[in-house]
Design an enzyme around this catalytic site. Structure first.
Site, PDB file in Angstrom:
ATOM      1  N   GLU A  59       0.814  -1.217   0.000  1.00  0.00           N
ATOM      2  CA  GLU A  59       0.000   0.000   0.000  1.00  0.00           C
ATOM      3  C   GLU A  59       0.849   1.270   0.000  1.00  0.00           C
ATOM      4  O   GLU A  59       0.361   2.352   0.356  1.00  0.00           O
ATOM      5  CB  GLU A  59      -0.918   0.016   1.232  1.00  0.00           C
ATOM      6  CG  GLU A  59      -1.866  -1.167   1.338  1.00  0.00           C
ATOM      7  CD  GLU A  59      -2.997  -1.134   0.334  1.00  0.00           C
ATOM      8  OE1 GLU A  59      -2.897  -0.417  -0.684  1.00  0.00           O
ATOM      9  OE2 GLU A  59      -3.986  -1.846   0.562  1.00  0.00           O
TER      10      GLU A  59
ATOM     11  N   HIS B  81      -2.579   2.682   8.517  1.00  0.00           N
ATOM     12  CA  HIS B  81      -3.655   1.953   7.837  1.00  0.00           C
ATOM     13  C   HIS B  81      -3.906   0.658   8.595  1.00  0.00           C
ATOM     14  O   HIS B  81      -2.972  -0.080   8.901  1.00  0.00           O
ATOM     15  CB  HIS B  81      -3.254   1.646   6.389  1.00  0.00           C
ATOM     16  CG  HIS B  81      -4.150   0.653   5.714  1.00  0.00           C
ATOM     17  ND1 HIS B  81      -5.532   0.778   5.702  1.00  0.00           N
ATOM     18  CD2 HIS B  81      -3.879  -0.497   5.044  1.00  0.00           C
ATOM     19  CE1 HIS B  81      -6.056  -0.246   5.041  1.00  0.00           C
ATOM     20  NE2 HIS B  81      -5.078  -1.043   4.643  1.00  0.00           N
TER      21      HIS B  81
ATOM     22  N   HIS C 197      -6.901  -2.744   9.460  1.00  0.00           N
ATOM     23  CA  HIS C 197      -8.108  -3.498   9.137  1.00  0.00           C
ATOM     24  C   HIS C 197      -8.880  -3.749  10.435  1.00  0.00           C
ATOM     25  O   HIS C 197      -9.348  -4.848  10.696  1.00  0.00           O
ATOM     26  CB  HIS C 197      -7.755  -4.833   8.471  1.00  0.00           C
ATOM     27  CG  HIS C 197      -7.073  -4.700   7.153  1.00  0.00           C
ATOM     28  ND1 HIS C 197      -6.505  -5.770   6.504  1.00  0.00           N
ATOM     29  CD2 HIS C 197      -6.857  -3.621   6.353  1.00  0.00           C
ATOM     30  CE1 HIS C 197      -5.968  -5.358   5.361  1.00  0.00           C
ATOM     31  NE2 HIS C 197      -6.169  -4.058   5.253  1.00  0.00           N
TER      32      HIS C 197
ATOM     33  N   TYR D  37     -20.104  14.083  18.835  1.00  0.00           N
ATOM     34  CA  TYR D  37     -19.274  15.247  18.548  1.00  0.00           C
ATOM     35  C   TYR D  37     -17.797  14.914  18.346  1.00  0.00           C
ATOM     36  O   TYR D  37     -17.056  15.653  17.680  1.00  0.00           O
ATOM     37  CB  TYR D  37     -19.432  16.304  19.649  1.00  0.00           C
ATOM     38  CG  TYR D  37     -18.760  15.979  20.960  1.00  0.00           C
ATOM     39  CD1 TYR D  37     -17.437  16.347  21.190  1.00  0.00           C
ATOM     40  CD2 TYR D  37     -19.443  15.320  21.979  1.00  0.00           C
ATOM     41  CE1 TYR D  37     -16.811  16.054  22.391  1.00  0.00           C
ATOM     42  CE2 TYR D  37     -18.834  15.019  23.172  1.00  0.00           C
ATOM     43  CZ  TYR D  37     -17.513  15.383  23.371  1.00  0.00           C
ATOM     44  OH  TYR D  37     -16.899  15.084  24.560  1.00  0.00           O
TER      45      TYR D  37
ATOM     46  N   HIS E 167     -12.484  -2.521   2.746  1.00  0.00           N
ATOM     47  CA  HIS E 167     -11.040  -2.658   2.962  1.00  0.00           C
ATOM     48  C   HIS E 167     -10.635  -2.361   4.392  1.00  0.00           C
ATOM     49  O   HIS E 167     -10.191  -3.252   5.098  1.00  0.00           O
ATOM     50  CB  HIS E 167     -10.307  -1.726   1.982  1.00  0.00           C
ATOM     51  CG  HIS E 167      -8.825  -1.890   1.959  1.00  0.00           C
ATOM     52  ND1 HIS E 167      -8.070  -1.617   0.852  1.00  0.00           N
ATOM     53  CD2 HIS E 167      -7.940  -2.276   2.920  1.00  0.00           C
ATOM     54  CE1 HIS E 167      -6.780  -1.853   1.109  1.00  0.00           C
ATOM     55  NE2 HIS E 167      -6.687  -2.243   2.361  1.00  0.00           N
TER      56      HIS E 167
ATOM     57  N   TYR F  27      -8.096  22.050  21.477  1.00  0.00           N
ATOM     58  CA  TYR F  27      -8.218  20.854  22.318  1.00  0.00           C
ATOM     59  C   TYR F  27      -6.866  20.175  22.470  1.00  0.00           C
ATOM     60  O   TYR F  27      -6.120  20.034  21.504  1.00  0.00           O
ATOM     61  CB  TYR F  27      -9.223  19.889  21.691  1.00  0.00           C
ATOM     62  CG  TYR F  27      -9.504  18.646  22.506  1.00  0.00           C
ATOM     63  CD1 TYR F  27     -10.425  18.676  23.556  1.00  0.00           C
ATOM     64  CD2 TYR F  27      -8.866  17.443  22.228  1.00  0.00           C
ATOM     65  CE1 TYR F  27     -10.700  17.554  24.292  1.00  0.00           C
ATOM     66  CE2 TYR F  27      -9.138  16.307  22.962  1.00  0.00           C
ATOM     67  CZ  TYR F  27     -10.055  16.370  23.991  1.00  0.00           C
ATOM     68  OH  TYR F  27     -10.327  15.247  24.735  1.00  0.00           O
TER      69      TYR F  27
END
Length: 214
Positions: free
Chosen positions: A73, A92, A94, A113, A155, A208
């Site tokens: 990827e 990334h 799964h 929120y 995916h 924040y």
């Protein structure tokens, strides 16, 4: 940070996500912006077997340095860094609930929120494309416009951060939100916050975590 430390930080982050059930085995991949390119986890190796020398370096011209092949990827990592100079790390996964929603091709709306942590009033779901392809990268970049996270259709999950610590933390947060949304859907359609309310929350989130960063 020394190169070996940077490589080890990717391994440590992958193992932390693994321990939390976010990733497993060799699924998913992580990268870190480095010099004139990025460091990325190797293809098809379980995280608990990776050592710093297994981490691959790629420059923005596509040149690869290392004894392993980069993650399949690598394209969306490369393209994110090229398009988003403020981004310093990409994760990334799964993960279970994010991937479940991705398999339904379902975005995560403003049911809570904390969706604003990902940069907007929703977490988009990109269309499906074969893993490792330029088409998938193109779809991902579109879904990430103005966002720090998106689902990849059928995916998984893709998350960005200014550094690896923030990318990892947001990955965990988004997976929790996906779980909450999935659970809420078992009862009915959750009430959604308005765009005006989410704009207010997004503005508040600009400051924040200031104490944690001081």
């Amino acid at each position: 940070m020394h190169a070996t430390q940077a490589r080890q930080s990717l391994i440590d982050s992958a193992l932390r996500l693994d321990a939390k059930g976010i990733n497993h085995g060799s699924a998913g991949n992580l990268s870190l912006r480095w010099l004139d390119g990025f460091l990325i986890t190797p293809s098809g190796m379980p995280y608990d077997r990776i050592v710093p020398d297994d981490i691959v370096f790629m420059d923005f011209a596509g040149k690869v340095e290392g004894r392993r092949k980069p993650s399949s990827e690598w394209r969306f990592h490369h393209d994110v860094y090229a398009a988003r100079p403020e981004i310093g790390a990409v994760v990334h996964t799964h993960s279970r609930f994010a991937t479940t929603l991705a398999c339904l091709r379902r975005e995560v709306p403003a049911f809570h929120y904390m969706i604003a942590m990902a940069g907007g009033n929703n977490i988009r779901c990109a269309p499906y494309a074969t893993f490792g392809t330029q088409q998938l990268s193109d779809y991902a970049l579109q879904a990430l416009e103005g966002r720090l996270a998106c689902l990849l259709g059928t995916h998984g999950l893709l998350v960005l951060g200014t550094d690896l610590e923030r990318a990892q933390a947001l990955t965990i947060e988004v997976e929790k939100l996906c779980e909450m949304y999935w659970r809420a859907l078992q009862i009915g359609e959750p009430a959604l916050l308005s765009d005006a309310e989410m704009a207010l929350v997004l503005e508040k989130f600009r400051h924040y975590g200031a104490n944690a960063q001081s």
